[in-house]
Design a protein around this motif. Structure first.
Motif, PDB file in Angstrom:
ATOM      1  N   ASP A  40       0.823  -1.210   0.000  1.00  0.00           N
ATOM      2  CA  ASP A  40       0.000   0.000   0.000  1.00  0.00           C
ATOM      3  C   ASP A  40       0.856   1.259   0.000  1.00  0.00           C
ATOM      4  O   ASP A  40       0.490   2.274  -0.602  1.00  0.00           O
ATOM      5  N   VAL A  41       1.997   1.205   0.671  1.00  0.00           N
ATOM      6  CA  VAL A  41       2.915   2.342   0.676  1.00  0.00           C
ATOM      7  C   VAL A  41       3.413   2.622  -0.743  1.00  0.00           C
ATOM      8  O   VAL A  41       3.477   3.770  -1.192  1.00  0.00           O
ATOM      9  N   TYR A  53      -7.572  -4.714   0.156  1.00  0.00           N
ATOM     10  CA  TYR A  53      -8.181  -5.747   0.986  1.00  0.00           C
ATOM     11  C   TYR A  53      -7.151  -6.823   1.314  1.00  0.00           C
ATOM     12  O   TYR A  53      -7.172  -7.415   2.395  1.00  0.00           O
ATOM     13  N   CYS A  54      -6.235  -7.066   0.377  1.00  0.00           N
ATOM     14  CA  CYS A  54      -5.248  -8.124   0.574  1.00  0.00           C
ATOM     15  C   CYS A  54      -4.442  -7.896   1.842  1.00  0.00           C
ATOM     16  O   CYS A  54      -4.306  -8.791   2.674  1.00  0.00           O
ATOM     17  N   SER A  55      -3.909  -6.692   2.016  1.00  0.00           N
ATOM     18  CA  SER A  55      -3.081  -6.428   3.196  1.00  0.00           C
ATOM     19  C   SER A  55      -3.917  -6.321   4.455  1.00  0.00           C
ATOM     20  O   SER A  55      -3.544  -6.838   5.509  1.00  0.00           O
ATOM     21  N   ALA A  56      -5.079  -5.672   4.364  1.00  0.00           N
ATOM     22  CA  ALA A  56      -5.894  -5.447   5.557  1.00  0.00           C
ATOM     23  C   ALA A  56      -6.502  -6.743   6.082  1.00  0.00           C
ATOM     24  O   ALA A  56      -6.448  -7.041   7.274  1.00  0.00           O
ATOM     25  N   VAL A  57      -7.068  -7.536   5.165  1.00  0.00           N
ATOM     26  CA  VAL A  57      -7.758  -8.755   5.576  1.00  0.00           C
ATOM     27  C   VAL A  57      -6.761  -9.831   6.001  1.00  0.00           C
ATOM     28  O   VAL A  57      -6.956 -10.530   7.004  1.00  0.00           O
ATOM     29  N   LYS A  79      -2.208   4.331 -15.242  1.00  0.00           N
ATOM     30  CA  LYS A  79      -3.101   3.768 -14.230  1.00  0.00           C
ATOM     31  C   LYS A  79      -2.318   2.861 -13.266  1.00  0.00           C
ATOM     32  O   LYS A  79      -1.477   2.070 -13.686  1.00  0.00           O
ATOM     33  N   ILE A  80      -2.628   2.989 -11.982  1.00  0.00           N
ATOM     34  CA  ILE A  80      -1.972   2.202 -10.937  1.00  0.00           C
ATOM     35  C   ILE A  80      -2.992   1.263 -10.305  1.00  0.00           C
ATOM     36  O   ILE A  80      -4.045   1.694  -9.829  1.00  0.00           O
ATOM     37  N   GLY A  81      -2.674  -0.050 -10.313  1.00  0.00           N
ATOM     38  CA  GLY A  81      -3.578  -1.024  -9.727  1.00  0.00           C
ATOM     39  C   GLY A  81      -3.295  -1.249  -8.256  1.00  0.00           C
ATOM     40  O   GLY A  81      -2.153  -1.184  -7.805  1.00  0.00           O
ATOM     41  N   SER A  82      -4.339  -1.511  -7.490  1.00  0.00           N
ATOM     42  CA  SER A  82      -4.173  -1.810  -6.067  1.00  0.00           C
ATOM     43  C   SER A  82      -3.281  -3.034  -5.900  1.00  0.00           C
ATOM     44  O   SER A  82      -3.457  -4.045  -6.585  1.00  0.00           O
ATOM     45  N   GLY A  83      -2.310  -2.946  -4.993  1.00  0.00           N
ATOM     46  CA  GLY A  83      -1.299  -3.973  -4.854  1.00  0.00           C
ATOM     47  C   GLY A  83      -1.722  -5.138  -3.978  1.00  0.00           C
ATOM     48  O   GLY A  83      -2.809  -5.159  -3.386  1.00  0.00           O
ATOM     49  N   VAL A  84      -0.841  -6.127  -3.909  1.00  0.00           N
ATOM     50  CA  VAL A  84      -1.097  -7.328  -3.114  1.00  0.00           C
ATOM     51  C   VAL A  84       0.186  -7.763  -2.417  1.00  0.00           C
ATOM     52  O   VAL A  84       1.283  -7.304  -2.745  1.00  0.00           O
TER      53      VAL A  84
END
Length: 572
Positions: free
Chosen positions: A159-160, A173-177, A250-255
């Protein structure tokens, strides 16, 4: 309608941040990798179990690799339409504008948290792992000056990186969950995702303040939570200059890195009976993934499998909803030590240096040399298989604790059948026994998953261990399932990250993006399949060794309990 992309002019960048290095790859619209570059990153390791890295150093390495891969591939920066990030599960702490990654292992805090027996633990495999981020945050509270701790915000590293690229704060969601005790809204009565009573119980009530702003906020209220590859924002002018790219990409949400490995692995095209490969589902149907276990192998190995609904498996992290495909659930098992176990077995043996010297003389790596040595030894002994040579050597390899399915960090290694031999022959047999352990433990994990309701019938491997033919055959033979190896063995993780960029680049005028599974199905290349043995004698031997493997794991726990009962509170 999704945005329509040209036939060959668009490219996507993937960024993978591992434990000790950064990798950046560039792919075209077919999933063909056009270049990969890597650079080491610095780790401060002042004492055992304490590690720190600087996101400034990590970002600098990413920028270096991004510019270099563009230069070497000859691909113009204007053709890059999307970027995706993955990273190790590292807690990143923001102090002002500075991020620092802490990779410590907080044993005391993990035990204290698990002692609360909170109901959310059913969504993390029954207990919080020492590798998750909430125990690390609690350690920081217990060890940092209070005024400094109160100024910190907490992130996952992936996320950083997304934030540094866009200048916009989102959370995956990947990092939080997976790592922070977040339960998606609507799951088991969850209202805001973050669990206020849990944070109060474990001694972190301040993280609940201002609607959990220090953890990323509440989705739709004061924060944004995204599934893998959803549009997180556009590349800022500052970041574009640093990366050698064009602003507005475009930047995609990471995992987390293992999940990028799933993305880059399980879509591999292979010929296999439909009942094993996909249960009859078509390539565009994500439900075929339910039968495919992704084994992302490196220093350790992560095992990931998707399901339509939540399946609770003791000792296996999850089930996690929305982390990759919205509405679907992921389970994450793993082996704490695989690549590092083989390295340890070799380097601690008296004949290691001799074997290394001989492998260098033959211009082979140590694993190639030992595999050939094992085959030569089999022939000289007139043995039916290599496994027959090691039939009375019993190796249990949890030297760094057990992650799944026992979930016991105190587990350690054991070996039965040692002789006075310290030659290369003995080194080779111990090395084989360690590989056999890895294969048997993989079987243990799969059997545990399937016993609870999963339907795994194939293993999709990635990582450097895939180059080891003996190990791949052992995994297939021990589990009884085919092992699929994708084309890009070493680059599956960073390829998965690039696919996140492709998903983000597909955004339409209404903000919708193409399905990640559709992208995976289109961009994944053909792989090869290793089928399990049909030799009845070999099956019986491996079955017997599996029973011994299970007995050794139980015996070790019994031994510890016996000794602990005898010494009581002696230390106190």
């Amino acid at each position: 309608m999704m945005a329509t992309m040209g036939t060959s002019s668009n490219h996507f960048l993937g960024v993978d941040v591992g434990t000790g290095s950064v990798r950046v790859c560039i792919i075209d619209e077919t999933g063909e990798i056009k270049g990969v570059e890597s650079k080491d990153i610095k780790t401060w390791h002042e004492k055992a179990n304490y590690y720190e890295q600087s996101t400034e150093d990590i970002w600098s390495a990413i920028c270096y690799c991004s510019k270099l891969v563009l230069e070497k591939s000859g691909i113009g920066k204007a053709s890059v339409k999307g970027v995706g990030f993955d990273a190790t599960c590292s807690l990143a702490i923001r102090r002002g504008m500075l991020f620092v990654c802490d990779l410590l292992r907080p044993e005391k805090e993990t035990k204290a948290i698990n002692a609360t027996n909170h109901k959310l633990f059913q969504y993390v495999g029954g207990s919080m792992s020492i590798e998750m981020e909430i125990p690390k945050v609690l350690w920081l509270k217990n060890n940092m000056p209070r005024e400094l701790f109160n100024k910190c915000k907490f992130y996952d590293l992936a996320d950083v990186l997304t934030h540094l690229a866009t200048g916009k704060e989102t959370r995956s969601y990947c990092s939080a969950v997976c790592k922070q005790g977040f339960v998606p809204v609507g799951v088991d009565g969850s209202v805001k995702g973050w669990q206020e009573d849990f944070l109060n119980d474990i001694g972190l009530p301040e993280l609940s303040e201002n609607d959990f702003m220090r953890m990323g906020g509440v989705h739709g209220a004061n924060g944004t939570m995204l599934s893998a590859g959803e549009l997180a924002g556009e590349l800022s002018e500052k970041a574009a200059k640093e990366l050698g790219l064009v602003a507005g990409i475009k930047i995609g949400s990471g995992v987390i890195d293992a999940y990028a490995g799933w993305i880059g692995t399980v879509g591999a095209k292979v010929e296999m009976p439909k009942d094993l490969l996909s249960g009859g589902h078509t390539g565009s149907d994500p439900e075929q993934a339910f039968r495919r276990l992704a084994a992302v192998a490196g220093t350790s190995t992560c095992h990931l499998v998707m399901s339509k609904g939540p399946i609770f498996v003791p000792g296996v992290w999850g089930p996690y909803r929305d982390v990759l495909l919205p509405g679907y659930w992921m389970a994450e098992g793993g082996q704490s030590s695989t690549g590092s176990l083989l390295h340890n077995v070799l380097t601690t043996h008296p004949s290691y240096n001799e074997a290394l010297e001989k492998s260098n003389e033959l211009s082979k790596n140590i694993f190639e040399y030992l595999n050939e040595h094992l085959e030569a030894l089999r022939k000289s002994e007139n043995a039916p298989t290599i496994g027959y040579l090691a039939r009375h050597l019993f190796f249990y390899g949890d030297k760094h604790g057990n992650r799944s399915p026992i979930a016991d960090a105190a587990m350690r290694g054991a070996i039965v059948g040692l002789s006075m031999d310290s030659s290369i022959n003995d080194l080779a047999l111990q090395y084989f026994a360690a590989m056999e352990f890895i294969a048997q433990q993989t079987r243990h994990i799969i059997e545990t998953l399937n016993h609870q309701g999963h339907e795994i019938t194939s293993i999709f491997m990635s990582g450097g261990q895939c180059k080891n033919s003996i190990l791949m055959h052992l995994i297939a033979d021990a589990t009884g399932y085919p092992v699929v190896i994708p084309r890009y063995i070493d680059a599956a993780v960073v390829l998965g990250a690039a696919m996140l960029g492709a998903k983000a680049a597909s955004v339409d005028s209404e903000g919708n993006t193409e399905s990640l599974w559709t992208i995976m199905d289109r961009m994944s290349k053909p792989g090869k399949t290793i089928h399990p043995t049909e030799n009845a004698n070999e099956k019986r031997l491996l079955g017997a060794k599996y029973e011994v493997f299970l007995q050794m794991s139980k015996a070790q726990q019994t031994y510890r309990d016996t000794v602990n009962a005898a010494i009581g509170d002696w230390k106190n």
